[in-house]
Motif scaffolding. Sequence first.
Motif, PDB file in Angstrom:
ATOM      1  N   ILE A  20      51.825  43.177  41.678  1.00  0.00           N
ATOM      2  CA  ILE A  20      51.919  42.647  42.911  1.00  0.00           C
ATOM      3  C   ILE A  20      50.631  42.594  43.994  1.00  0.00           C
ATOM      4  N   ARG A  21      49.740  43.579  43.771  1.00  0.00           N
ATOM      5  CA  ARG A  21      48.849  43.959  44.457  1.00  0.00           C
ATOM      6  C   ARG A  21      47.774  42.762  44.010  1.00  0.00           C
ATOM      7  N   LEU A  22      47.644  42.826  42.746  1.00  0.00           N
ATOM      8  CA  LEU A  22      46.573  41.946  42.171  1.00  0.00           C
ATOM      9  C   LEU A  22      47.010  40.394  42.399  1.00  0.00           C
ATOM     10  N   TRP A  23      48.304  40.276  42.610  1.00  0.00           N
ATOM     11  CA  TRP A  23      48.567  38.514  42.891  1.00  0.00           C
ATOM     12  C   TRP A  23      48.330  38.387  44.436  1.00  0.00           C
ATOM     13  N   SER A  24      48.297  39.324  45.092  1.00  0.00           N
ATOM     14  CA  SER A  24      47.832  39.140  46.628  1.00  0.00           C
ATOM     15  C   SER A  24      46.431  38.695  46.605  1.00  0.00           C
ATOM     16  N   GLN A  25      45.749  39.334  45.679  1.00  0.00           N
ATOM     17  CA  GLN A  25      44.399  39.303  45.901  1.00  0.00           C
ATOM     18  C   GLN A  25      43.923  37.903  45.326  1.00  0.00           C
ATOM     19  N   ILE A  26      44.843  37.588  44.182  1.00  0.00           N
ATOM     20  CA  ILE A  26      44.573  36.298  43.498  1.00  0.00           C
ATOM     21  C   ILE A  26      44.848  35.128  44.655  1.00  0.00           C
ATOM     22  N   GLN A  27      46.085  35.332  45.338  1.00  0.00           N
ATOM     23  CA  GLN A  27      46.148  34.283  46.210  1.00  0.00           C
ATOM     24  C   GLN A  27      45.356  34.174  47.373  1.00  0.00           C
ATOM     25  N   ALA A  28      44.413  35.288  47.669  1.00  0.00           N
ATOM     26  CA  ALA A  28      43.414  35.461  48.380  1.00  0.00           C
ATOM     27  C   ALA A  28      42.292  34.769  48.121  1.00  0.00           C
ATOM     28  N   GLY A  29      41.922  34.705  46.791  1.00  0.00           N
ATOM     29  CA  GLY A  29      40.956  34.238  46.132  1.00  0.00           C
ATOM     30  C   GLY A  29      39.750  35.482  46.227  1.00  0.00           C
ATOM     31  N   ASP A  30      40.449  36.663  46.171  1.00  0.00           N
ATOM     32  CA  ASP A  30      39.387  37.776  46.376  1.00  0.00           C
ATOM     33  C   ASP A  30      39.660  38.747  45.066  1.00  0.00           C
ATOM     34  N   THR A  31      39.153  38.293  43.929  1.00  0.00           N
ATOM     35  CA  THR A  31      39.392  39.425  42.951  1.00  0.00           C
ATOM     36  C   THR A  31      38.119  39.840  42.261  1.00  0.00           C
ATOM     37  N   PRO A  32      37.283  40.608  43.039  1.00  0.00           N
ATOM     38  CA  PRO A  32      35.592  41.044  42.900  1.00  0.00           C
ATOM     39  C   PRO A  32      35.707  41.648  41.676  1.00  0.00           C
ATOM     40  N   ASP A  33      36.587  42.370  41.016  1.00  0.00           N
ATOM     41  CA  ASP A  33      36.560  43.246  39.731  1.00  0.00           C
ATOM     42  C   ASP A  33      36.894  42.383  38.563  1.00  0.00           C
ATOM     43  N   TRP A  34      36.889  40.848  38.893  1.00  0.00           N
ATOM     44  CA  TRP A  34      37.430  40.128  37.619  1.00  0.00           C
ATOM     45  C   TRP A  34      36.559  38.734  37.804  1.00  0.00           C
ATOM     46  N   ASP A  35      36.044  38.306  36.735  1.00  0.00           N
ATOM     47  CA  ASP A  35      35.784  37.156  36.476  1.00  0.00           C
ATOM     48  C   ASP A  35      36.461  35.940  36.876  1.00  0.00           C
ATOM     49  N   ALA A  36      35.886  34.770  37.268  1.00  0.00           N
ATOM     50  CA  ALA A  36      36.765  33.825  37.653  1.00  0.00           C
ATOM     51  C   ALA A  36      37.871  33.365  36.583  1.00  0.00           C
TER      52      ALA A  36
END
Length: 182
Positions: A20-36
């Motif tokens: 759920i936290r990762l989903w929030s990051q995805i929604q914000a377009g902010d997933t620095p530990d993951w490639d696009a």
Amino acid sequence: MPTGAEYEARIKTYNLDDLIRLWSQIQAGDTPDWDAGKALEYLIIRAFQLEGAEVLYPYSVRIDEEEELEQIDGAIYSDGLNCLVECKDTSAKVNVEPIAKLRNQLLRRPVAAIGCVFSRNGFTDAAATLAKYIAPQTILLWEQGEIYYCLQNQFMRLALLKKYRYCVEQGVPNYYINRRLP
């Protein structure tokens, strides 16, 4: 750039709250530990796995062990359904190309295989129309609100089954799951 095996090892440590936290990051377009795009691919597969589905994380299909023919975002085996997954983590609505790509991938598979396209920001009218007219009807569409709702309530498997049944009954691939489950 982490390998697929490294992403898989990482996501397998995630529990529901982490997703759920990762989903929030995805929604914000902010997933620095993951490639696009990778965070969404692995999140979706892990969510189904946490609910007991058999899954296969993103993988490549190769010709004669050399040339990559396809890149598949994952596979889900749940409640008698066999699904190829396509995920689109873009700020724009998904157009027809990913649906056409998945349709072509399904043409190379047994007729019992279906496709699921997961989109962070929904689908264009053209994409939704194309999904309705693929014959046989084999691609289900998932949008952001229902992804979040199903994640939060651990309804991914149940939603897949509901979407599939609705598609069988009504011929519509984009049955919207939102508070329609138990």
